[in-house]
Design a protein around this motif. Structure first.
Motif, PDB file in Angstrom:
ATOM      1  N   TYR A 205      -0.925  -1.313  -4.371  1.00  0.00           N
ATOM      2  CA  TYR A 205      -2.212  -0.662  -4.098  1.00  0.00           C
ATOM      3  C   TYR A 205      -1.909   0.826  -3.916  1.00  0.00           C
ATOM      4  CZ  TYR A 205      -3.317  -5.537  -3.076  1.00  0.00           C
ATOM      5  OH  TYR A 205      -3.456  -6.900  -3.157  1.00  0.00           O
ATOM      6  N   PHE A 206      -1.983   1.579  -4.991  1.00  0.00           N
ATOM      7  CA  PHE A 206      -1.666   3.005  -4.946  1.00  0.00           C
ATOM      8  C   PHE A 206      -2.859   3.781  -4.383  1.00  0.00           C
ATOM      9  CE2 PHE A 206       1.003   1.565  -8.612  1.00  0.00           C
ATOM     10  CZ  PHE A 206       2.235   1.712  -7.973  1.00  0.00           C
ATOM     11  N   THR A 207      -2.566   4.749  -3.517  1.00  0.00           N
ATOM     12  CA  THR A 207      -3.665   5.439  -2.835  1.00  0.00           C
ATOM     13  C   THR A 207      -3.536   6.957  -2.914  1.00  0.00           C
ATOM     14  OG1 THR A 207      -4.779   5.729  -0.689  1.00  0.00           O
ATOM     15  CG2 THR A 207      -2.433   5.259  -0.612  1.00  0.00           C
ATOM     16  N   ASP A 208      -4.685   7.609  -3.017  1.00  0.00           N
ATOM     17  CA  ASP A 208      -4.751   9.060  -2.818  1.00  0.00           C
ATOM     18  C   ASP A 208      -4.518   9.344  -1.336  1.00  0.00           C
ATOM     19  OD1 ASP A 208      -5.459   9.552  -5.499  1.00  0.00           O
ATOM     20  OD2 ASP A 208      -7.595   9.290  -5.063  1.00  0.00           O
ATOM     21  N   LEU A 209      -4.103  10.583  -1.032  1.00  0.00           N
ATOM     22  CA  LEU A 209      -3.902  11.005   0.353  1.00  0.00           C
ATOM     23  C   LEU A 209      -4.631  12.324   0.588  1.00  0.00           C
ATOM     24  CD1 LEU A 209      -0.083  10.219   0.774  1.00  0.00           C
ATOM     25  CD2 LEU A 209      -2.011   8.858   1.586  1.00  0.00           C
ATOM     26  N   PRO A 210      -5.065  12.596   1.830  1.00  0.00           N
ATOM     27  CA  PRO A 210      -5.898  13.784   2.106  1.00  0.00           C
ATOM     28  C   PRO A 210      -5.093  15.061   2.276  1.00  0.00           C
ATOM     29  CG  PRO A 210      -5.612  12.526   4.116  1.00  0.00           C
ATOM     30  CD  PRO A 210      -4.923  11.739   3.023  1.00  0.00           C
ATOM     31  N   THR A 211      -4.263  15.398   1.289  1.00  0.00           N
ATOM     32  CA  THR A 211      -3.513  16.653   1.305  1.00  0.00           C
ATOM     33  C   THR A 211      -3.198  17.059  -0.128  1.00  0.00           C
ATOM     34  OG1 THR A 211      -1.407  17.698   1.926  1.00  0.00           O
ATOM     35  CG2 THR A 211      -1.403  15.306   1.680  1.00  0.00           C
ATOM     36  N   PRO A 212      -3.283  18.355  -0.426  1.00  0.00           N
ATOM     37  CA  PRO A 212      -2.996  18.789  -1.807  1.00  0.00           C
ATOM     38  C   PRO A 212      -1.548  18.545  -2.227  1.00  0.00           C
ATOM     39  CG  PRO A 212      -3.403  20.672  -0.334  1.00  0.00           C
ATOM     40  CD  PRO A 212      -3.779  19.444   0.419  1.00  0.00           C
ATOM     41  N   ARG A 213      -0.648  18.330  -1.285  1.00  0.00           N
ATOM     42  CA  ARG A 213       0.757  18.073  -1.620  1.00  0.00           C
ATOM     43  C   ARG A 213       0.977  16.675  -2.187  1.00  0.00           C
ATOM     44  NH1 ARG A 213       4.160  17.921   3.021  1.00  0.00           N
ATOM     45  NH2 ARG A 213       5.800  17.594   1.490  1.00  0.00           N
TER      46      ARG A 213
ATOM     47  N   VAL B 147       0.878  -1.174   0.000  1.00  0.00           N
ATOM     48  CA  VAL B 147       0.000   0.000   0.000  1.00  0.00           C
ATOM     49  C   VAL B 147       0.914   1.221   0.000  1.00  0.00           C
ATOM     50  CG1 VAL B 147      -1.698   1.314   1.327  1.00  0.00           C
ATOM     51  CG2 VAL B 147      -1.847  -1.194   1.207  1.00  0.00           C
ATOM     52  N   PHE B 148       0.796   2.068  -1.023  1.00  0.00           N
ATOM     53  CA  PHE B 148       1.769   3.153  -1.206  1.00  0.00           C
ATOM     54  C   PHE B 148       1.067   4.458  -1.570  1.00  0.00           C
ATOM     55  CE2 PHE B 148       4.822   5.447  -4.043  1.00  0.00           C
ATOM     56  CZ  PHE B 148       5.802   5.700  -3.107  1.00  0.00           C
ATOM     57  N   GLY B 149       1.369   5.506  -0.797  1.00  0.00           N
ATOM     58  CA  GLY B 149       0.932   6.857  -1.116  1.00  0.00           C
ATOM     59  C   GLY B 149       2.061   7.796  -0.760  1.00  0.00           C
ATOM     60  N   ALA B 150       2.272   8.853  -1.543  1.00  0.00           N
ATOM     61  CA  ALA B 150       3.444   9.706  -1.318  1.00  0.00           C
ATOM     62  C   ALA B 150       3.182  11.123  -1.797  1.00  0.00           C
ATOM     63  CB  ALA B 150       4.669   9.129  -2.030  1.00  0.00           C
ATOM     64  N   MET B 151       4.018  12.044  -1.350  1.00  0.00           N
ATOM     65  CA  MET B 151       3.938  13.436  -1.779  1.00  0.00           C
ATOM     66  C   MET B 151       4.420  13.590  -3.228  1.00  0.00           C
ATOM     67  SD  MET B 151       2.669  14.945   0.882  1.00  0.00           S
ATOM     68  CE  MET B 151       1.845  13.419   1.311  1.00  0.00           C
TER      69      MET B 151
ATOM     70  N   TYR C 107       1.033  10.297   6.087  1.00  0.00           N
ATOM     71  CA  TYR C 107      -0.397  10.224   5.802  1.00  0.00           C
ATOM     72  C   TYR C 107      -0.814   8.802   5.458  1.00  0.00           C
ATOM     73  CZ  TYR C 107      -0.935  15.335   5.544  1.00  0.00           C
ATOM     74  OH  TYR C 107      -0.992  16.669   5.847  1.00  0.00           O
ATOM     75  N   THR C 108       0.049   8.060   4.761  1.00  0.00           N
ATOM     76  CA  THR C 108      -0.284   6.689   4.379  1.00  0.00           C
ATOM     77  C   THR C 108      -0.390   5.797   5.607  1.00  0.00           C
ATOM     78  OG1 THR C 108       1.090   7.090   2.413  1.00  0.00           O
ATOM     79  CG2 THR C 108       0.284   4.859   2.742  1.00  0.00           C
ATOM     80  N   VAL C 109       0.651   5.815   6.434  1.00  0.00           N
ATOM     81  CA  VAL C 109       0.654   4.985   7.643  1.00  0.00           C
ATOM     82  C   VAL C 109      -0.406   5.480   8.631  1.00  0.00           C
ATOM     83  CG1 VAL C 109       2.035   4.206   9.602  1.00  0.00           C
ATOM     84  CG2 VAL C 109       3.072   4.357   7.340  1.00  0.00           C
ATOM     85  N   GLY C 110      -0.485   6.799   8.794  1.00  0.00           N
ATOM     86  CA  GLY C 110      -1.499   7.358   9.685  1.00  0.00           C
ATOM     87  C   GLY C 110      -2.906   6.993   9.263  1.00  0.00           C
ATOM     88  N   GLY C 111      -3.125   6.903   7.955  1.00  0.00           N
ATOM     89  CA  GLY C 111      -4.454   6.561   7.452  1.00  0.00           C
ATOM     90  C   GLY C 111      -4.918   5.185   7.890  1.00  0.00           C
ATOM     91  N   VAL C 112      -3.981   4.224   7.958  1.00  0.00           N
ATOM     92  CA  VAL C 112      -4.390   2.880   8.378  1.00  0.00           C
ATOM     93  C   VAL C 112      -4.363   2.724   9.898  1.00  0.00           C
ATOM     94  CG1 VAL C 112      -3.564   1.905   6.208  1.00  0.00           C
ATOM     95  CG2 VAL C 112      -2.095   1.807   8.213  1.00  0.00           C
ATOM     96  N   LEU C 113      -3.754   3.696  10.595  1.00  0.00           N
ATOM     97  CA  LEU C 113      -3.703   3.633  12.056  1.00  0.00           C
ATOM     98  C   LEU C 113      -4.809   4.454  12.728  1.00  0.00           C
ATOM     99  CD1 LEU C 113       0.136   3.899  12.813  1.00  0.00           C
ATOM    100  CD2 LEU C 113      -1.332   1.907  13.144  1.00  0.00           C
ATOM    101  N   LYS C 114      -5.639   5.123  11.929  1.00  0.00           N
ATOM    102  CA  LYS C 114      -6.640   6.038  12.494  1.00  0.00           C
ATOM    103  C   LYS C 114      -7.511   5.390  13.563  1.00  0.00           C
ATOM    104  CE  LYS C 114      -8.814   7.741   8.984  1.00  0.00           C
ATOM    105  NZ  LYS C 114      -9.671   8.566   8.095  1.00  0.00           N
ATOM    106  N   ASP C 115      -7.875   4.154  13.331  1.00  0.00           N
ATOM    107  CA  ASP C 115      -8.757   3.461  14.275  1.00  0.00           C
ATOM    108  C   ASP C 115      -8.003   2.444  15.112  1.00  0.00           C
ATOM    109  OD1 ASP C 115     -11.029   4.830  13.271  1.00  0.00           O
ATOM    110  OD2 ASP C 115     -11.019   3.488  11.544  1.00  0.00           O
ATOM    111  N   GLY C 116      -6.700   2.702  15.326  1.00  0.00           N
ATOM    112  CA  GLY C 116      -5.877   1.764  16.082  1.00  0.00           C
ATOM    113  C   GLY C 116      -5.138   0.826  15.141  1.00  0.00           C
TER     114      GLY C 116
END
Length: 441
Positions: free
Chosen positions: A357-365, A333-337, A421-430
């Motif tokens: 698994y390429f992912t969008d991230l919640p930041t315009p950067r 799972v990969f998302g990057a600036m 943001y990528t790692v934080g996204g999957v850790l949001k709920d623990g």
């Protein structure tokens, strides 16, 4: 001042609106507000800069100092899930409510006597956290540089000991295009007559030269301190002190010995003000914890979380994944600036990845998932398409992880990396629990 925010979320939104730029390097504005706040520390300050390894080094310093009985304060950035993670007092993340008074104080100082000072989000929030730490009756303050060093907001505080971890090419638009230029920026946290620990085994000459030019007390890996070891234990030796028979740090990865060596050198350099025992060193190394740094979540499939987001850290991640042993398939799972040099990152880890698994991230950067896929496809064309890996696009890290879990077999491995943001996204709920899929298998 009217209608000040009442919540931390409101203050963060306020900070985002204040300045036209997200990053605006320089100390004049933040230094002026710090002067108005009369910001100062009454305890030793250790400031840590570097391309990679900063967060780990701060956590190692914190763990050992706590085991020695000291009240610690740590400022680090960015956060994985919640803003409050950026500040730990005696090992505990601060609560949102405790920050609000310090945001209010920064706003009062910023607008004092009508002489308003424009601050970026990072500058404003840094000042608020530094003020909280300065009033927390600390025995030691540990500050992680956000970007570079010389012009970073943390550099308004004179470090009693500076630490420079690895120096590699990253953030070239702000720090320069090569290691020598970037090293010069990071060297800006040094102070005359005070120790600077350089744990990069091959540091840029600019770092060494600056230490000598200003008369800093240079502690250099391989010269003033070193480590040795085998698969069971390791040893550290510095100026007049040695620790033998050490267990490996609880943080995983071969590069953590470099980080631990730098942390021990820094503690040795400030020993007169902050003595630590050998037992504190042993226990601190054994108990140190930092989410998202080659964090392996056991289960089926195995899950690896790592905030590797540049070529140097992805190379370390690749080596650590390689050392884990055999897995039938590895899902990434990969998302990057968008401003990252993505080609060398992807090329380095590509031989280990069977499905992306390429992912969008919640930041315009951030680069879009589609943009990441295009860069991957271009890399495959250059390489002659010798090794085809399946790819898919996802709207969020959580969605990408769900897809990876659905596709993976129990014996496989999933690695989530590329950005906080990528790692934080999957850790949001623990920490994700992946075993559930295979309970009935």
């Amino acid at each position: 001042m009217q209608h000040l925010p009442q919540t931390l979320e409101g203050w963060l939104e306020h900070c985002e609106r204040l300045h036209a730029k997200n990053i605006d390097m320089g100390l004049a504005r933040v230094g002026e507000v710090a002067r108005r706040l009369a910001l100062r520390f009454d305890c030793p300050v250790i400031t840590v800069a570097g391309t990679n390894g900063k967060g780990s080094t701060c956590a190692l310093l914190e763990a050992v100092a706590q085991q020695a009985g000291y009240r610690t304060g740590v400022y680090s950035s960015p956060h994985l899930v919640r803003f409050e993670e950026r500040c730990r007092i005696h090992g505990e993340i601060v609560d949102a409510a405790s920050l609000i008074a310090h945001f209010e104080a920064v706003e009062r100082a910023r607008t004092q006597d009508g002489a308003e000072v424009s601050l970026t989000y990072f500058e404003f929030t840094t000042l608020a956290i530094l003020r909280l730490m300065s009033e927390a009756r600390l025995d030691v303050a540990i500050l992680e540089v956000g970007l570079g060093g010389r012009l970073d907001a943390t550099n308004i505080i004179d470090a009693d000991c500076a630490v420079i971890t690895s120096v590699d090419i990253d953030h070239v638009e702000f720090l320069g295009p090569d290691r020598e230029t970037i090293g010069r920026e990071k060297a800006g946290i040094m102070r005359t007559g005070r120790p600077v620990v350089v744990s990069d085994p091959v540091p840029p000459q600019s770092v060494i030269d600056h230490a000598r030019e200003i008369g800093a007390d240079l502690w250099r890996f391989g010269h003033d301190f070193n480590y040795s070891g085998d698969k069971q234990q390791w040893a550290w030796a510095g100026r007049g002190r040695r620790y033998a028979g050490l267990s490996y740090p609880a943080l995983r990865g071969a590069n953590q010995l470099l980080n631990a060596s730098g942390a021990l050198a820094a503690l040795e350099a400030v020993r007169e003000r902050l003595p630590v025992t050998a037992q504190a060193v042993r226990t601190g190394l054994a108990l140190v914890d930092l989410p998202g740094r080659f964090q392996v979540v056991p289960g089926q499939p195995a899950l690896v979380l790592d905030v590797a987001h540049n070529a140097h850290s992805v190379a370390a991640l690749t080596a650590n994944l390689d050392a884990m042993g055999y897995f039938p398939s590895t899902h990434a799972v990969f998302g990057a600036m968008a401003d990252k040099d993505l080609a060398p990152m992807l090329a380095k880890i590509a031989p280990l990845i069977d499905r992306w698994y390429f992912t969008d991230l919640p930041t315009p950067r951030a680069e879009t998932a589609a943009g990441l896929q295009q860069k991957w496809n271009a890399l495959q064309m250059v390489a002659g398409g010798r090794r085809q890996a399946a790819t898919s696009l996802h709207a969020s890290p959580e969605e990408a992880l769900r897809a990876a879990v659905a596709a993976a077999d129990p014996a496989d491995r999933i690695v989530v990396f590329g950005s906080f943001y990528t790692v934080g996204g999957v850790l949001k709920d623990g920490v994700p629990r992946l075993q559930a899929k295979h309970l009935d298998a």
